[in-house]
Design a protein around this motif. Structure first.
Motif, PDB file in Angstrom:
ATOM      1  N   ALA A  34      44.974  32.729   2.364  1.00 16.56           N
ATOM      2  CA  ALA A  34      46.481  32.572   2.230  1.00 16.56           C
ATOM      3  C   ALA A  34      47.471  33.557   2.468  1.00 16.56           C
ATOM      4  CB  ALA A  34      46.215  31.183   1.754  1.00 16.56           C
ATOM      5  N   ALA A  35      46.983  34.250   0.845  1.00 15.92           N
ATOM      6  CA  ALA A  35      47.866  35.698   0.107  1.00 15.92           C
ATOM      7  C   ALA A  35      48.111  36.233   1.003  1.00 15.92           C
ATOM      8  CB  ALA A  35      47.715  35.752  -0.901  1.00 15.92           C
ATOM      9  N   GLU A  36      46.711  37.008   1.636  1.00 16.18           N
ATOM     10  CA  GLU A  36      46.860  38.037   2.294  1.00 16.18           C
ATOM     11  C   GLU A  36      47.139  37.244   4.013  1.00 16.18           C
ATOM     12  OE1 GLU A  36      43.129  39.109   2.865  1.00 16.18           O
ATOM     13  OE2 GLU A  36      43.050  40.344   0.730  1.00 16.18           O
ATOM     14  N   LYS A  37      47.236  36.721   4.337  1.00 19.96           N
ATOM     15  CA  LYS A  37      48.188  35.685   5.328  1.00 19.96           C
ATOM     16  C   LYS A  37      49.971  35.629   5.348  1.00 19.96           C
ATOM     17  CE  LYS A  37      48.652  32.351   9.430  1.00 19.96           C
ATOM     18  NZ  LYS A  37      47.577  30.738   9.515  1.00 19.96           N
ATOM     19  N   MET A  41      52.552  38.241   7.200  1.00 15.01           N
ATOM     20  CA  MET A  41      53.067  37.767   8.817  1.00 15.01           C
ATOM     21  C   MET A  41      54.907  38.264   7.177  1.00 15.01           C
ATOM     22  SD  MET A  41      52.501  35.503   9.985  1.00 15.01           S
ATOM     23  CE  MET A  41      53.443  35.049  10.991  1.00 15.01           C
ATOM     24  N   LYS A  42      54.607  38.613   6.210  1.00 16.38           N
ATOM     25  CA  LYS A  42      55.863  38.849   5.708  1.00 16.38           C
ATOM     26  C   LYS A  42      56.300  40.613   6.724  1.00 16.38           C
ATOM     27  CE  LYS A  42      57.912  40.159   0.943  1.00 16.38           C
ATOM     28  NZ  LYS A  42      57.978  40.751   0.259  1.00 16.38           N
ATOM     29  N   ILE A  52      47.862  43.789  14.482  1.00 16.92           N
ATOM     30  CA  ILE A  52      46.850  44.339  14.977  1.00 16.92           C
ATOM     31  C   ILE A  52      47.105  45.803  13.377  1.00 16.92           C
ATOM     32  CG2 ILE A  52      45.254  46.233  15.641  1.00 16.92           C
ATOM     33  CD1 ILE A  52      44.750  43.940  17.556  1.00 16.92           C
ATOM     34  N   ASN A  53      48.065  45.952  13.807  1.00 13.32           N
ATOM     35  CA  ASN A  53      48.631  47.689  13.533  1.00 13.32           C
ATOM     36  C   ASN A  53      49.163  47.121  11.928  1.00 13.32           C
ATOM     37  OD1 ASN A  53      48.264  49.414  15.529  1.00 13.32           O
ATOM     38  ND2 ASN A  53      50.686  48.768  16.379  1.00 13.32           N
ATOM     39  N   CYS A  54      49.567  45.796  11.862  1.00 11.89           N
ATOM     40  CA  CYS A  54      49.789  45.559  10.423  1.00 11.89           C
ATOM     41  C   CYS A  54      48.741  45.495   9.315  1.00 11.89           C
ATOM     42  CB  CYS A  54      50.990  44.078  10.209  1.00 11.89           C
ATOM     43  SG  CYS A  54      52.799  44.667  10.503  1.00 11.89           S
ATOM     44  N   LYS A  55      47.726  44.300  10.550  1.00 12.44           N
ATOM     45  CA  LYS A  55      46.647  44.021   9.227  1.00 12.44           C
ATOM     46  C   LYS A  55      46.060  45.937   9.354  1.00 12.44           C
ATOM     47  CE  LYS A  55      42.421  41.379   9.821  1.00 12.44           C
ATOM     48  NZ  LYS A  55      41.249  42.411   9.476  1.00 12.44           N
ATOM     49  N   LYS A  56      46.136  46.657  10.306  1.00 14.18           N
ATOM     50  CA  LYS A  56      45.485  47.721   9.652  1.00 14.18           C
ATOM     51  C   LYS A  56      46.351  48.532   8.460  1.00 14.18           C
ATOM     52  CE  LYS A  56      44.336  52.465  11.718  1.00 14.18           C
ATOM     53  NZ  LYS A  56      44.632  53.921  13.630  1.00 14.18           N
ATOM     54  N   ALA A  57      47.481  48.183   8.834  1.00 14.52           N
ATOM     55  CA  ALA A  57      48.148  49.048   7.269  1.00 14.52           C
ATOM     56  C   ALA A  57      47.834  48.686   5.963  1.00 14.52           C
ATOM     57  CB  ALA A  57      50.224  48.736   7.661  1.00 14.52           C
ATOM     58  N   PHE A  61      46.199  50.667   2.757  1.00 18.60           N
ATOM     59  CA  PHE A  61      46.992  50.532   1.560  1.00 18.60           C
ATOM     60  C   PHE A  61      46.848  49.664   0.678  1.00 18.60           C
ATOM     61  CE2 PHE A  61      49.332  53.076   4.029  1.00 18.60           C
ATOM     62  CZ  PHE A  61      49.178  54.468   4.107  1.00 18.60           C
ATOM     63  N   ASP A  62      45.743  48.713   0.543  1.00 19.65           N
ATOM     64  CA  ASP A  62      45.354  47.642  -0.325  1.00 19.65           C
ATOM     65  C   ASP A  62      46.479  47.407  -1.002  1.00 19.65           C
ATOM     66  OD1 ASP A  62      42.835  46.685  -1.278  1.00 19.65           O
ATOM     67  OD2 ASP A  62      44.678  48.046  -3.771  1.00 19.65           O
TER      68      ASP A  62
END
Length: 309
Positions: A34-37, A41-42, A52-57, A61-62
């Protein structure tokens, strides 16, 4: 208690502990997901890039959102330059006129894209704002020591060299937006002007974008420099004159005593006034105790002298 019963009790308790531990792990995992989601979204909302690009970024960068956002902008800009080179030959005749009025100063810009669909996109409209603000800052910096009426026309190439925040150029900002939206875009032109304290600047945008306040946007725009006018009515006068220039598309100013030459009249002052067809613009101005000194009209996508070079 028999050995058999004792064994069953121990087995049941161990199973309970194991089940509770499993449930707790699932709960912790759900919290983490939930925190990662929420972070994902932010980032997506703040940048506008794909899921996909946001998830990759974030993975790269952890989950450091600032580093992820910086990297996404850099990648989009690189991709934008690549796309800009590929799309350079594609016609960009749609877009918006942006008009920004400051303190006794005004700028009008034209930014083009390929489709009306992209022209309605918030990211493209933000680009128009960036161009208008950067052009105004350049104008004010250039005219600090100048007095009187100052007017300057800038080509798209000149505007592209202007800086926005953190030293990036408008050319970089165009590339960034191309990377985001995938259409060819260009800054076509700009005009800037400053007037003395006793003069006024009227403005009007037609086909406007709703919700815009600081920078008015539309397919047509006009700036009208005038002097005089009835006290307290200068703003209304400036808007009426701007509406006329947009609607009737005069090509030159003319003189107050010029006689109209019919429907094909291209001089502003002898034209039939759009707000009152019983009078010419010159007659309307006489009634308002005002005179027009200059005007500029932009129509999105129109041919200019620069296009024929």
């Amino acid at each position: 208690m028999s050995l058999t019963l004792l064994f069953k009790t121990i087995t049941r308790d161990v199973a309970k502990v194991g089940f509770c531990h499993h449930v707790q792990s699932l709960h912790t995992g759900c919290q983490l997901l939930a925190a990662e989601k929420a972070l994902l979204m932010k980032l997506r909302k703040s940048t506008g890039y794909t899921f996909i690009n946001c998830k990759k970024a974030l993975e790269k960068f952890d989950n450091d959102i600032k580093q992820a956002e910086t990297w996404l902008h850099e990648q989009a800009q690189k991709e934008g330059w690549s796309k800009a080179n590929k799309l350079e030959g594609r016609k960009a005749k749609e877009g918006l006129i942006g008009l920004f009025i400051g303190e006794k100063a005004a700028v009008m810009v034209e930014v083009n894209c390929e489709t009306d669909f992209v022209a309605r996109n918030e990211k493209f409209q933000q680009l128009v704002k960036d161009v208008a603000f950067a052009t105004m800052a350049h104008h004010q910096n250039k005219t600090q020591s100048k007095q009187g009426y100052v007017k300057s026309a800038l080509s798209g190439e000149e505007v592209c060299k202007l800086s926005v925040d953190e030293g990036a150029s408008l050319a970089d900002r165009v590339a960034l937006t191309i990377g985001r939206l995938g259409e060819n875009m260009s800054i076509k032109r700009a005009v800037t002007l400053s007037v003395p304290a006793e003069w006024g600047v009227g403005s009007y945008v037609h086909g406007g974008v709703s919700g815009q306040t600081e920078v008015a946007m539309g397919r047509y725009g006009a700036l009208v420099v005038f002097q005089g006018g009835n006290e307290g009515e200068q703003n209304t006068l400036g808007r009426k004159l701007g509406q006329h220039v947009v609607g009737e598309a005069p090509e030159s100013l003319g003189n107050m005593d010029d006689l109209p030459c019919g429907e094909s009249e291209t001089r502003l002052l002898p034209q039939t006034f759009l707000g009152d067809p019983s009078r010419t613009v010159a007659q309307f101005l006489t009634g308002q105790q005002a005179r027009v000194l200059d005007f500029v009209r932009f129509q999105c996508g129109e041919m200019t002298s620069e296009d024929s070079k």
